[in-house]
Design an enzyme around this catalytic site. Structure first.
Site, PDB file in Angstrom:
ATOM      1  N   ARG A  20      40.062  30.992  39.315  1.00 33.75           N
ATOM      2  CA  ARG A  20      40.020  32.054  40.235  1.00 33.75           C
ATOM      3  C   ARG A  20      39.265  31.413  41.483  1.00 33.75           C
ATOM      4  O   ARG A  20      39.566  31.808  42.780  1.00 33.75           O
ATOM      5  CB  ARG A  20      39.330  33.112  39.771  1.00 33.75           C
ATOM      6  CG  ARG A  20      39.910  33.728  38.871  1.00 33.75           C
ATOM      7  CD  ARG A  20      39.165  35.382  38.270  1.00 33.75           C
ATOM      8  NE  ARG A  20      38.010  34.547  37.822  1.00 33.75           N
ATOM      9  CZ  ARG A  20      36.919  35.523  37.238  1.00 33.75           C
ATOM     10  NH1 ARG A  20      37.093  36.697  37.647  1.00 33.75           N
ATOM     11  NH2 ARG A  20      35.908  34.949  36.726  1.00 33.75           N
ATOM     12  N   ASN A  38      41.319  37.500  36.800  1.00 30.38           N
ATOM     13  CA  ASN A  38      41.733  37.198  35.237  1.00 30.38           C
ATOM     14  C   ASN A  38      42.162  38.586  34.533  1.00 30.38           C
ATOM     15  O   ASN A  38      41.682  39.752  34.829  1.00 30.38           O
ATOM     16  CB  ASN A  38      40.488  36.810  34.292  1.00 30.38           C
ATOM     17  CG  ASN A  38      40.106  35.464  34.542  1.00 30.38           C
ATOM     18  OD1 ASN A  38      40.940  34.802  35.422  1.00 30.38           O
ATOM     19  ND2 ASN A  38      38.925  35.101  34.299  1.00 30.38           N
TER      20      ASN A  38
END
Length: 93
Positions: A20, A38
């Site tokens: 990320r 996620n």
């Protein structure tokens, strides 16, 4: 400028490896808007909006990911993206 949007699901070893943050950092460098998060199934979802050339460059970066990641597949999610609602690129939790 030719603005496009991509809605993607990335699978492989993409959680717990800085994926990320990698996406966030590179998206900001390429002046893209959107988000990354996620998912419960171990994949990562992202929406990228910006200049077409930069979006395609970002997709190429996502295919590699950070050093500790392994990207097995990037799936395009069908459907429209409301790109007008993005002011910047964020990490969703």
């Amino acid at each position: 400028m030719n603005t496009i949007s991509k809605h993607l699901i990335i699978s492989g070893r993409v959680q717990g490896v800085g994926f990320r943050y990698f996406t966030y950092r590179n998206a900001n460098e390429l002046r893209l808007k959107g988000w990354v998060k996620n998912l419960r199934d171990g994949t990562v979802e992202t929406v990228l909006t910006g200049d077409a050339e930069n979006v395609y460059e970002m997709v190429e970066k996502l295919k590699e990911g950070p050093a500790s990641a392994r990207v097995d597949n990037i799936e395009n999610v069908d459907g429209s993206v409301d790109s007008e609602s993005f002011n910047d690129f964020t990490i969703k939790r």
